[in-house]
Design a protein around this motif. Structure first.
Motif, PDB file in Angstrom:
ATOM      1  N   ARG A 315       0.834  -1.209   0.000  1.00 40.90           N
ATOM      2  CA  ARG A 315       0.000   0.000   0.000  1.00 40.90           C
ATOM      3  C   ARG A 315       0.866   1.255   0.000  1.00 40.90           C
ATOM      4  O   ARG A 315       0.638   2.187  -0.776  1.00 40.90           O
ATOM      5  N   GLN A 316       1.887   1.272   0.877  1.00 43.26           N
ATOM      6  CA  GLN A 316       2.725   2.466   0.973  1.00 43.26           C
ATOM      7  C   GLN A 316       3.548   2.678  -0.294  1.00 43.26           C
ATOM      8  O   GLN A 316       3.776   3.818  -0.716  1.00 43.26           O
ATOM      9  N   ALA A 317       4.010   1.591  -0.886  1.00 42.40           N
ATOM     10  CA  ALA A 317       4.791   1.704  -2.117  1.00 42.40           C
ATOM     11  C   ALA A 317       3.944   2.324  -3.231  1.00 42.40           C
ATOM     12  O   ALA A 317       4.422   3.171  -3.996  1.00 42.40           O
ATOM     13  N   GLU A 318       2.672   1.914  -3.314  1.00 49.26           N
ATOM     14  CA  GLU A 318       1.809   2.471  -4.348  1.00 49.26           C
ATOM     15  C   GLU A 318       1.436   3.915  -4.040  1.00 49.26           C
ATOM     16  O   GLU A 318       1.278   4.731  -4.957  1.00 49.26           O
ATOM     17  N   GLU A 319       1.290   4.253  -2.761  1.00 50.00           N
ATOM     18  CA  GLU A 319       1.048   5.659  -2.379  1.00 50.00           C
ATOM     19  C   GLU A 319       2.228   6.530  -2.812  1.00 50.00           C
ATOM     20  O   GLU A 319       2.050   7.624  -3.346  1.00 50.00           O
TER      21      GLU A 319
END
Length: 423
Positions: A315-319
């Protein structure tokens, strides 16, 4: 001067409830505490902005520019670095890791998705035209922001932010400061700052410095006292109200911390200096996209008591990927050294879509990740088209951003137009 003193008094009074809560240890519930400390951080941000705007009129040395830039966004730093520090103490599996990434990505996307377009809309509404025209000197900001944005994709590929990234991003910011260190503090034909800072120009120089120091010191005390309870209050408020904590921290906290900087930029527009306002927000973006991002693993390492990286899960990587893609698209819109009403609406529209979908899929992690990825590729596709169409302007910007060279015949500096031509 009377108006300026009244505004300072209002800002200080707005922070008193939070300071009283912190000193007495009184509890008024998560929502009340979040509101009180959020207002305090907002008021401190205005105090910092007024002091920084006044200081920029007199100072142009590289080190001081870096300090002023850091102070201007201190509210954002305080909240985000607190989350990163707590992530180091609690371990890589804690929710604080997610909170740190959420606050950082939210602040960056909010600044570009709402802050930049807001200035163009106000400029147009006041009859200034459909386009905010930047100056040739803004090529430096755009070029260094491009460099930082490209490096962001390296972080995406690694799925972590390390101390090495801090070194690289700090070097980019340092090079940016070095490149602009000779720029004057204010244009010679601009006699006063747009807003409360103008009142300080009537005071003796020593008094101005004393007032600026007082504003900065007072704001720092307020922020340091409020950052921790505000950050924790948002988490507890989200749980109490049944709201998604990640989204609350991603969008609510940056609204409070970014408001003063955006307000100062709006004052530039209202004073008929829209280019100065947009340039100020581009500079803020450079600061956040380099120092703020880079300092997260530093704060995390301090909390952990050892060298550590800030991990980015799916999730954080895509954010982070979406934030980098939005940044690249926004830069592509600035290649002609202008931001038009249509471009501003495109930034706002895409930003609204990402926020709306994030809340719509807040309880579906897989769908959220897929949506973030799709939006990021849309941003990159649009950016690629713009870079291809405006390649000549990109080369001109990069040439302009290089240090000036002097001709052998006349000793005068060579200058380049944004379109790539030399004059």
């Amino acid at each position: 001067m009377q108006r300026f003193l009244m505004l300072v008094a209002v800002a200080v009074l707005a922070a008193i409830p939070a300071l009283a809560l912190r000193l007495t240890g009184a509890k008024i519930g998560p929502i009340g505490e979040t509101a009180a400390y959020g207002v305090a951080i907002l008021s401190a941000g205005f105090l910092l902005s007024w002091g920084a705007e006044a200081a920029e009129r007199h100072i142009s040395q590289g080190l001081i520019i870096a300090v002023v830039a850091l102070v201007t966004v201190l509210p954002e730093y305080a909240v985000d670095l607190y989350y990163a520090f707590q992530a180091g103490k609690a371990g890589p599996e804690s929710q604080y890791v997610h909170y740190a990434a959420a606050n950082m990505t939210g602040a960056n996307r909010l600044l570009v998705g709402l802050g930049w377009p807001l200035l163009v809309v106000i400029h147009w509404a006041r009859g200034g035209g459909r386009t905010v025209e930047l100056s040739r000197g803004n090529a430096v900001e755009i070029s260094f922001l491009l460099l930082a944005s490209l490096y962001a994709f390296v972080i995406v590929l690694k799925d972590s932010i390390t101390l090495l990234d801090f070194a690289v991003l700090a070097a980019i910011f340092g090079a940016y400061v070095w490149r602009v260190h000779g720029a004057p503090g204010a244009d010679e034909d601009e006699d006063e700052e747009p807003g409360p800072a103008a009142a300080m120009n009537t005071l003796p120089i020593r008094t101005q410095w004393a007032v600026m120091a007082g504003l900065t010191l007072g704001a720092c005390v307020i922020i340091l006292a409020s950052a921790e309870p505000f950050a924790e209050g948002m988490v507890r408020s989200g749980r109490l109200l049944g709201l998604n904590e990640f989204l609350l921290i991603q969008w609510l906290a940056p609204l409070a911390s970014e408001a003063p900087a955006v307000t100062v930029a709006v004052l530039f527009v209202l004073a008929g200096r829209a280019a100065n306002g947009l340039g100020a927000l581009v500079s803020d973006k450079i600061n956040q996209w380099t120092l703020l991002v880079g300092m997260l693993p530093l704060a995390l390492s301090l909390g952990a008591g050892t060298v550590a990286a800030l991990p980015l899960d799916a999730r954080q990587a895509e954010e982070f990927f979406l934030t980098a893609a939005q940044s690249l698209f926004a830069l592509a819109l600035l290649l002609r050294l202008r931001l038009g009403l249509g471009s501003a609406l495109a930034l706002t529209g895409l930003f609204g879509v990402q926020v709306g979908l994030a809340f719509a899929y807040r309880n579906d992690e897989a769908r959220t990740v897929a949506t973030l990825t799709m939006l990021a590729w849309i941003y990159l596709g649009l950016a690629a088209i713009l870079f291809l169409v405006n390649g000549r302007h990109l080369l001109g910007l990069l040439r302009t951003a290089l240090p000036e060279r002097r001709t052998e015949e006349t000793g005068s500096p060579k200058e380049f137009e944004p379109g790539g031509g030399q004059r």
